[in-house]
Design a protein around this motif. Sequence first.
Motif, mmCIF file in Angstrom:
data_model
loop_
_atom_site.group_PDB
_atom_site.id
_atom_site.type_symbol
_atom_site.label_atom_id
_atom_site.label_comp_id
_atom_site.label_asym_id
_atom_site.label_seq_id
_atom_site.Cartn_x
_atom_site.Cartn_y
_atom_site.Cartn_z
ATOM 1 N N MET A 92 0.844 -1.192 0.000
ATOM 2 C CA MET A 92 0.000 0.000 0.000
ATOM 3 C C MET A 92 0.883 1.247 0.000
ATOM 4 N N ASP A 93 0.543 2.173 -0.818
ATOM 5 C CA ASP A 93 1.239 3.449 -0.872
ATOM 6 C C ASP A 93 0.588 4.381 0.146
ATOM 7 N N GLN A 94 1.299 4.657 1.241
ATOM 8 C CA GLN A 94 0.730 5.479 2.310
ATOM 9 C C GLN A 94 0.407 6.888 1.831
ATOM 10 N N ASN A 95 1.193 7.415 0.891
ATOM 11 C CA ASN A 95 0.926 8.767 0.386
ATOM 12 C C ASN A 95 -0.426 8.860 -0.297
ATOM 13 N N ILE A 96 -0.798 7.834 -1.049
ATOM 14 C CA ILE A 96 -2.118 7.825 -1.695
ATOM 15 C C ILE A 96 -3.205 7.826 -0.638
ATOM 16 N N PHE A 97 -3.056 6.976 0.374
ATOM 17 C CA PHE A 97 -4.040 6.907 1.450
ATOM 18 C C PHE A 97 -4.191 8.260 2.140
ATOM 19 N N LEU A 98 -3.067 8.871 2.525
ATOM 20 C CA LEU A 98 -3.113 10.154 3.231
ATOM 21 C C LEU A 98 -3.766 11.232 2.369
ATOM 22 N N LYS A 99 -3.408 11.255 1.084
ATOM 23 C CA LYS A 99 -3.955 12.258 0.172
ATOM 24 C C LYS A 99 -5.462 12.049 -0.020
ATOM 25 N N ARG A 100 -5.878 10.800 -0.213
ATOM 26 C CA ARG A 100 -7.290 10.537 -0.460
ATOM 27 C C ARG A 100 -8.148 10.816 0.771
ATOM 28 N N ILE A 101 -7.689 10.425 1.927
ATOM 29 C CA ILE A 101 -8.518 10.576 3.123
ATOM 30 C C ILE A 101 -8.723 12.061 3.446
ATOM 31 N N LYS A 102 -7.691 12.859 3.278
ATOM 32 C CA LYS A 102 -7.828 14.293 3.536
ATOM 33 C C LYS A 102 -8.632 14.977 2.432
ATOM 34 N N THR A 103 -8.383 14.603 1.190
ATOM 35 C CA THR A 103 -9.109 15.193 0.073
ATOM 36 C C THR A 103 -10.601 14.887 0.165
ATOM 37 N N LEU A 104 -10.944 13.657 0.511
ATOM 38 C CA LEU A 104 -12.362 13.308 0.660
ATOM 39 C C LEU A 104 -13.024 14.155 1.739
ATOM 40 N N ARG A 105 -12.307 14.366 2.840
ATOM 41 C CA ARG A 105 -12.881 15.178 3.928
ATOM 42 C C ARG A 105 -13.081 16.614 3.480
ATOM 43 N N THR A 106 -12.042 17.212 2.925
ATOM 44 C CA THR A 106 -12.149 18.626 2.558
ATOM 45 C C THR A 106 -13.095 18.836 1.375
ATOM 46 N N ALA A 107 -13.078 17.916 0.408
ATOM 47 C CA ALA A 107 -13.978 18.039 -0.744
ATOM 48 C C ALA A 107 -15.435 17.870 -0.335
ATOM 49 N N SER A 108 -15.660 17.128 0.738
ATOM 50 C CA SER A 108 -17.023 16.957 1.240
ATOM 51 C C SER A 108 -17.459 18.136 2.097
ATOM 52 N N GLY A 109 -16.515 19.049 2.362
ATOM 53 C CA GLY A 109 -16.841 20.230 3.149
ATOM 54 C C GLY A 109 -16.847 19.987 4.650
ATOM 55 N N TYR A 110 -16.242 18.886 5.081
ATOM 56 C CA TYR A 110 -16.237 18.548 6.500
ATOM 57 C C TYR A 110 -14.980 19.070 7.188
ATOM 58 N N SER A 111 -15.163 19.562 8.391
ATOM 59 C CA SER A 111 -14.028 19.870 9.247
ATOM 60 C C SER A 111 -13.713 18.598 10.045
ATOM 61 N N LEU A 112 -12.588 18.608 10.751
ATOM 62 C CA LEU A 112 -12.275 17.467 11.625
ATOM 63 C C LEU A 112 -13.366 17.308 12.683
ATOM 64 N N TYR A 113 -13.898 18.413 13.145
ATOM 65 C CA TYR A 113 -14.980 18.394 14.136
ATOM 66 C C TYR A 113 -16.214 17.690 13.556
ATOM 67 N N ASP A 114 -16.562 18.010 12.305
ATOM 68 C CA ASP A 114 -17.716 17.379 11.660
ATOM 69 C C ASP A 114 -17.536 15.868 11.570
ATOM 70 N N VAL A 115 -16.348 15.436 11.116
ATOM 71 C CA VAL A 115 -16.089 14.003 10.962
ATOM 72 C C VAL A 115 -16.129 13.310 12.319
ATOM 73 N N GLU A 116 -15.621 13.978 13.347
ATOM 74 C CA GLU A 116 -15.688 13.414 14.694
ATOM 75 C C GLU A 116 -17.142 13.181 15.093
ATOM 76 N N ASN A 117 -17.986 14.167 14.863
ATOM 77 C CA ASN A 117 -19.398 14.036 15.236
ATOM 78 C C ASN A 117 -20.125 12.966 14.418
ATOM 79 N N LEU A 118 -19.748 12.825 13.152
ATOM 80 C CA LEU A 118 -20.427 11.873 12.278
ATOM 81 C C LEU A 118 -19.933 10.437 12.437
ATOM 82 N N THR A 119 -18.686 10.264 12.889
ATOM 83 C CA THR A 119 -18.110 8.911 12.966
ATOM 84 C C THR A 119 -17.766 8.450 14.379
#
Length: 153
Positions: A1-28
């Motif tokens: 597994m390429d960790q850089n792809i994982f890190l890039k995708r997980i952050k991009t999905l969050r920001t592209a969805s308009g979620y803050s870290l606080y939002d993701v905490e509340n939702l998950t």
Amino acid sequence: MDQNIFLKRIKTLRTASGYSLYDVENLTGISRSTLQRMETGKTTLSLTHLVKLANLYHVPLAYLFGEESSSISQKKVDLINHLLGDSYEFVYEEEFDCYHLFDNDSEDEDEIIGTMSPDSLQSVYEQIENFTVFTIYSMLGISVRPKIKSEHL
């Protein structure tokens, strides 16, 4: 597994969805500090956390780890966009292999209101023959309020 792809995708999905870290905490239920450490590669997440994030972002778990997905043709995306009308549109982002959902009626024309993997959008396509536009909007999490004529009030 390429960790850089994982890190890039997980952050991009969050920001592209308009979620803050606080939002993701509340939702998950995953703490902000864990999410922040995960996005910077300083910790790993349990399978339970990874599944929660994949579900939140409507992507297959394998997508988070670099699987390229291209299961939906542009013709199918065009049909979905046609059914959504002029108000909403899916646009492909090649760099991250995902589709962003835009609200064309929004004052901020660059505002992304959702993100889906091609596999997830393919799942939507597979069900549209049996659904009305209202149901498709519901599947995508778009709030639809019926217009009531004043004579019926």
